[in-house]
Design a protein around this motif. Structure first.
Motif, PDB file in Angstrom:
ATOM      1  N   CYS A 346       0.831  -1.206   0.000  1.00 37.92           N
ATOM      2  CA  CYS A 346       0.000   0.000   0.000  1.00 37.92           C
ATOM      3  C   CYS A 346       0.865   1.256   0.000  1.00 37.92           C
ATOM      4  N   VAL A 347       1.912   1.282   0.825  1.00 39.68           N
ATOM      5  CA  VAL A 347       2.815   2.443   0.876  1.00 39.68           C
ATOM      6  C   VAL A 347       3.444   2.693  -0.487  1.00 39.68           C
ATOM      7  N   ASN A 348       3.919   1.661  -1.137  1.00 43.40           N
ATOM      8  CA  ASN A 348       4.540   1.822  -2.455  1.00 43.40           C
ATOM      9  C   ASN A 348       3.531   2.328  -3.479  1.00 43.40           C
ATOM     10  N   SER A 349       2.301   1.812  -3.450  1.00 44.38           N
ATOM     11  CA  SER A 349       1.285   2.205  -4.418  1.00 44.38           C
ATOM     12  C   SER A 349       0.902   3.674  -4.265  1.00 44.38           C
ATOM     13  N   VAL A 350       0.624   4.110  -3.014  1.00 44.06           N
ATOM     14  CA  VAL A 350       0.249   5.507  -2.766  1.00 44.06           C
ATOM     15  C   VAL A 350       1.402   6.440  -3.118  1.00 44.06           C
ATOM     16  N   SER A 351       2.623   6.054  -2.771  1.00 42.72           N
ATOM     17  CA  SER A 351       3.795   6.869  -3.074  1.00 42.72           C
ATOM     18  C   SER A 351       3.945   7.088  -4.576  1.00 42.72           C
ATOM     19  N   ASP A 352       3.750   6.046  -5.369  1.00 40.69           N
ATOM     20  CA  ASP A 352       3.864   6.176  -6.829  1.00 40.69           C
ATOM     21  C   ASP A 352       2.815   7.125  -7.387  1.00 40.69           C
ATOM     22  N   ARG A 353       1.584   7.034  -6.896  1.00 44.51           N
ATOM     23  CA  ARG A 353       0.521   7.907  -7.398  1.00 44.51           C
ATOM     24  C   ARG A 353       0.771   9.368  -7.029  1.00 44.51           C
ATOM     25  N   LEU A 354       1.199   9.613  -5.789  1.00 39.78           N
ATOM     26  CA  LEU A 354       1.475  10.985  -5.365  1.00 39.78           C
ATOM     27  C   LEU A 354       2.639  11.591  -6.133  1.00 39.78           C
ATOM     28  N   SER A 355       3.663  10.783  -6.405  1.00 38.42           N
ATOM     29  CA  SER A 355       4.815  11.309  -7.142  1.00 38.42           C
ATOM     30  C   SER A 355       4.432  11.697  -8.563  1.00 38.42           C
ATOM     31  N   ARG A 359       4.890  15.795  -8.990  1.00 39.08           N
ATOM     32  CA  ARG A 359       6.301  15.840  -9.358  1.00 39.08           C
ATOM     33  C   ARG A 359       6.596  17.120 -10.144  1.00 39.08           C
ATOM     34  N   PRO A 360       7.604  17.939  -9.768  1.00 40.64           N
ATOM     35  CA  PRO A 360       7.956  19.157 -10.515  1.00 40.64           C
ATOM     36  C   PRO A 360       8.408  18.811 -11.926  1.00 40.64           C
ATOM     37  N   ASN A 361       8.079  19.738 -12.895  1.00 41.73           N
ATOM     38  CA  ASN A 361       8.509  19.547 -14.275  1.00 41.73           C
ATOM     39  C   ASN A 361       8.943  20.891 -14.855  1.00 41.73           C
ATOM     40  N   CYS A 441      14.970  20.039  -5.919  1.00 41.25           N
ATOM     41  CA  CYS A 441      13.774  19.225  -5.657  1.00 41.25           C
ATOM     42  C   CYS A 441      13.914  17.824  -6.232  1.00 41.25           C
ATOM     43  N   GLU A 442      14.473  17.734  -7.440  1.00 43.48           N
ATOM     44  CA  GLU A 442      14.653  16.425  -8.063  1.00 43.48           C
ATOM     45  C   GLU A 442      15.630  15.566  -7.266  1.00 43.48           C
ATOM     46  N   SER A 443      16.717  16.200  -6.802  1.00 43.08           N
ATOM     47  CA  SER A 443      17.696  15.454  -6.004  1.00 43.08           C
ATOM     48  C   SER A 443      17.071  14.968  -4.700  1.00 43.08           C
ATOM     49  N   ALA A 444      16.320  15.871  -4.039  1.00 43.82           N
ATOM     50  CA  ALA A 444      15.660  15.484  -2.792  1.00 43.82           C
ATOM     51  C   ALA A 444      14.614  14.398  -3.038  1.00 43.82           C
ATOM     52  N   ARG A 445      13.898  14.538  -4.175  1.00 44.32           N
ATOM     53  CA  ARG A 445      12.865  13.551  -4.486  1.00 44.32           C
ATOM     54  C   ARG A 445      13.469  12.168  -4.693  1.00 44.32           C
ATOM     55  N   THR A 449      12.672   9.108  -2.419  1.00 40.65           N
ATOM     56  CA  THR A 449      12.150   7.887  -3.031  1.00 40.65           C
ATOM     57  C   THR A 449      12.976   6.680  -2.611  1.00 40.65           C
ATOM     58  N   GLN A 450      14.316   6.890  -2.567  1.00 36.06           N
ATOM     59  CA  GLN A 450      15.201   5.796  -2.159  1.00 36.06           C
ATOM     60  C   GLN A 450      14.950   5.408  -0.706  1.00 36.06           C
ATOM     61  N   ILE A 451      14.833   6.438   0.154  1.00 34.53           N
ATOM     62  CA  ILE A 451      14.588   6.161   1.572  1.00 34.53           C
ATOM     63  C   ILE A 451      13.209   5.537   1.759  1.00 34.53           C
ATOM     64  N   ARG A 452      12.211   6.044   0.998  1.00 26.17           N
ATOM     65  CA  ARG A 452      10.865   5.498   1.096  1.00 26.17           C
ATOM     66  C   ARG A 452      10.849   4.022   0.710  1.00 26.17           C
ATOM     67  N   SER A 453      11.592   3.691  -0.341  1.00 26.64           N
ATOM     68  CA  SER A 453      11.633   2.294  -0.770  1.00 26.64           C
ATOM     69  C   SER A 453      12.323   1.427   0.274  1.00 26.64           C
ATOM     70  N   VAL A 454      13.344   2.023   0.931  1.00 21.90           N
ATOM     71  CA  VAL A 454      14.023   1.272   1.998  1.00 21.90           C
ATOM     72  C   VAL A 454      13.069   1.035   3.164  1.00 21.90           C
ATOM     73  N   VAL A 455      12.319   2.104   3.547  1.00 20.79           N
ATOM     74  CA  VAL A 455      11.380   1.973   4.664  1.00 20.79           C
ATOM     75  C   VAL A 455      10.280   0.975   4.323  1.00 20.79           C
ATOM     76  N   ALA A 456       9.767   1.084   3.078  1.00 23.97           N
ATOM     77  CA  ALA A 456       8.740   0.120   2.658  1.00 23.97           C
ATOM     78  C   ALA A 456       9.307  -1.290   2.666  1.00 23.97           C
TER      79      ALA A 456
END
Length: 774
Positions: A346-355, A359-361, A441-445, A449-456
């Protein structure tokens, strides 16, 4: 090397001497046992149990046993011993002839048949030379039957003694076989008398008292029936002893909770009461003296011996309540594991949708710049309302330049845009500033994302941990509460603060003891003393304990002594003879019946590689000692390497779990190089494809298993040993022979250094293991 060779020769001589001494002692034991068993008589003049013993002993020790039986018969009755000696010789000949027919000689009833046939044939032959009375033939049949029955009990006892099964895990049926065999041995002492008083019967009553007091009703009944049946056969006048000993054992077991005096009194009264059936005052008085003498000796036995006997007769079946608790815990752990796994998804799915939504462009850059520069401009309505598409096209024409140079200049803006915009210089500055913010922002993102994937991934790892615990609980056959209480009392008597204690029997691993102690700086824990006290409390032999410290707590884990042991040797070469080695190794007994070996190789050489490899082995070892599975521990180590610093960290990991009970070696590799295994004089090279840890969020072990036996070899190496052809390693492993594992590891490292011809040095590590019988 000369010193090592001397030490090796000394150890070989010592091992040979111990082995020879052990064989000599066993031959003496079988000789003495044959001597004693042959002297035991039933119905005054029959001695069938010497034949039973000759038919049941191991073939290796048969000469000593047969010789002891012959001497026993000669000492008992030199004149009429020739018939029994002929039976012993016949049994030896039959066993020698039929030994090659394994299906026949290994049958459970083979000893009984071998004892029955010679005994019956010789008895009938001698009987017909004197008389042909039916009663005499019946006596011959009875003596042969007693020999067959005795052979069955003795052969089962020999099998149980030579098997892997602990005395404390035997069933009541198996304990009854051992009790009958012990009584047959005690029968030899029945002929040692002082008037009517028999030493054999005193020992028999003592056995009944001990088994009844510490084995309860089951122990008292087994000992009472066994001793009663055997000793009642010594004479027609002593048939009442069978009822006396059996009834005494039953009543003693019933009064066991009251204490020693109650047990002794009940056994004395039962035997004295039933002895009046003999109508012989002297025999009645002798029975009383025998019971009192045995009771006095019984009172002198220490409590530690009582605990030993109690553990033999302790209940072998798991209670329904314990089984229900085990199933409930297993089920709840399994459901919790599934729930955490769903949280991770669930965490991975919600994170992908929010990003994707936030996401800045590139449009964000220009919107941010225009809001800052054009907010108060009078031309804003014209540029962003009437000419919105044209303005956006003019902005996006700068995108390629921004990506290429990292900034834009006023000269990069098209002339037609300059003509209608009076703030181009300020706009360029805002665009450059917004682009810098975008890059940040991209670097932080990416980092988030890396930390989020580790936590997930940690949620998934925690799910795996719970699942492993669920499977581990399901593998346990029994929790021994009584044994846990005895361990608790034993450690408390050493002034240790016991927080919790668990004794459980696992499939294929024997008993495992886990103890949690509260400790401080002054607490002194001796592994040898812990092993001694816990072994005494449980009535089993344990390996040296594994101690795992965490703050003011220490977890002690012991496993029952296994079938195999390992001899381990290691050697290392540091690149350019430096101070820090990029390889790291460790090995330990995990307290669950396995020896674990680990070898990690950090990326490159020197300090950075040393940090990565040591961190890998240290965390992996600590987690495995704490009870985590290898897959779960690998995920934690992988996450630790990925987040420990901004620099890339990578390490290979080679793990071997060798089960000391079954001999099964499980190989687990994460980017590690080939492992060499010598099994039954054949070489196996295990090279499994896998990725190192610290690179990707998801990492898995490549796994393979192989079952080894005594004198097999395992060699683990780092990639520094494989710079060229590895044929020299294969030759060393195959031709190593009886030399030590330490010498093998050193030889591999030395030879790898000599053969390196690429002009570069590297860290080289070798870890050698030899399997030995325990």
């Amino acid at each position: 090397m000369a010193y090592r060779e001397l030490v090796k020769k000394r150890d070989d001589v010592r091992d040979t001497a111990v082995s020879v001494m052990r064989e000599v002692v066993l031959h003496i034991i079988y000789f003495v046992s044959g001597l004693l068993v042959s002297k035991g008589a039933v119905l005054s003049d029959m001695s069938p149990f010497g034949a039973s013993f000759a038919a049941s002993i191991q073939f290796t020790y048969m000469p000593s046993g047969l010789l002891g039986c012959v001497f026993g018969y000669l000492l008992r009755n030199p004149i009429e011993s020739f018939r029994y000696i002929a039976v012993i010789i016949s049994i030896g000949a039959l066993r020698w002839v039929l030994n090659e027919f394994k299906k026949v000689s290994r049958s459970r009833f083979f000893p009984s048949v071998v004892a029955f046939v010679p005994m019956f044939v010789t008895s009938v032959a001698l009987t017909f030379t004197r008389t042909s009375e039916i009663s005499k033939i019946s006596m011959c049949l009875m003596e042969a039957t007693l020999a067959a029955v005795g052979a069955y009990f003795l052969s089962r006892t020999v099998t149980l003694c030579n098997g892997k099964k602990s005395l404390f895990s035997l069933s009541n049926q198996e304990l009854a076989c051992i009790a009958m065999s012990a009584c047959i041995l005690l029968l030899a002492f029945s002929t040692i008398t002082i008037g009517y008083i028999s030493v054999g019967r005193i020992l028999a009553v003592l056995a009944v008292l001990l088994c009844a007091r510490y084995g309860g009703v089951s122990g008292g009944c087994i000992a009472g029936v066994a001793t009663g049946i055997v000793f009642s056969l010594t004479s027609n006048d002593l048939m009442f002893i069978c009822a006396g000993f059996s009834f005494g054992g039953l009543m003693g077991g019933l009064f066991a909770p009251v204490g020693k005096l109650a047990v002794a009194a009940s056994v004395i009264l039962c035997n004295l009461t039933l002895s009046f059936a003999s109508n012989d005052d002297e025999l009645i008085f002798a029975i009383l003296i025998e019971c009192v003498t045995a009771s006095v000796a019984f009172m002198l036995f220490p409590k530690s011996f009582g605990n030993y006997v109690n553990n033999i007769f302790s209940e072998k079946t798991e209670s329904a309540d314990n089984e229900a608790v085990r199933r409930s815990v297993t089920m709840r752990l399994s459901f919790a594991s599934n729930a955490l796994s769903n949280v991770s998804s669930c965490v991975n799915s919600v994170s992908d949708r929010l990003s994707r939504l936030y996401r800045p462009n590139a449009q964000w850059i220009y919107d941010n710049a225009s809001n800052h520069t054009c907010a108060k401009c009078g031309m804003r309505y014209y540029c962003f309302e009437k000419q919105k598409e044209t303005t956006n096209e003019d902005f996006h024409s700068l995108t390629d330049t921004l990506k290429k140079n990292g900034f834009v200049k006023e000269s990069d803006i098209e002339e037609k845009f300059k003509k209608k915009c009076c703030r181009t210089a300020e706009l360029v500055s805002s665009i450059n500033q917004s682009y810098k913010e975008y890059l940040s922002c991209e670097s932080a993102r990416r980092r988030i994302t890396q930390i989020r994937s580790v936590v997930a991934g940690q949620f998934a790892g925690l799910s795996d941990i719970l699942q492993d615990l669920s499977e581990e609980f399901s593998d346990y056959e029994k929790y021994d509460v009584d044994c846990s209480n005895r361990v608790y009392d034993a450690l408390s008597s050493l002034s240790l603060s016991v927080v919790d204690c668990s004794c459980r029997i696992s499939r294929g691993k024997g008993m495992i003891v886990e103890v949690l102690l509260a400790v401080n700086k002054k607490t002194d824990l001796s592994k040898s003393q812990l092993t001694k006290e816990i072994s005494r409390a449980c009535g089993r032999r344990f390996e040296s304990p594994l101690l795992s410290y965490e703050g003011d707590r220490v977890r002690i884990t012991l496993s029952e002594r296994a079938n195999y042991d390992v001899e381990i040797g290691s050697a290392q070469h540091v690149c350019n003879n430096g101070e820090l080695c990029g390889d790291c190794l460790n090995y330990f007994n995990n307290g669950m019946g396995s020896t674990v070996l680990m070898l990690a190789d950090g990326m490159g050489t020197g300090g950075r590689a040393a940090v990565d490899s040591n961190m890998t082995v240290s965390i992996m070892s600590k987690l495995c000692k704490a009870g985590l599975s290898y897959d779960c521990a690998l995920q934690v180590v992988n996450s630790s390497l990925m987040i420990k610093s901004e620099d890339e960290s990578m390490s290979t990991l080679d793990v071997i779990d060798f089960n000391l009970f079954s001999g099964k070696a499980e190989l687990l590799k994460a980017g590690a190089c080939v492992t060499y295994i010598k099994k039954n004089s054949k070489l196996y090279k295990k090279d499994m494809s896998s990725l190192p840890i610290g690179i990707l969020n998801e990492v898995k072990f490549a796994k393979e298993a192989i079952t080894l036996s005594s004198e097999d070899l395992i060699l683990m190496v780092s990639d520094g040993a494989l710079a060229g052809d590895d044929s020299f390693i294969e030759k060393l492993v195959m031709s190593w022979g009886d030399k030590s594992a330490e010498e093998l590891a050193s030889a591999v490292v030395d030879e790898a250094i000599k053969r390196r011809k690429d002009g570069h040095d590297d860290d080289i590590t070798a870890l050698a293991v030899r399997v030995v019988a325990n």
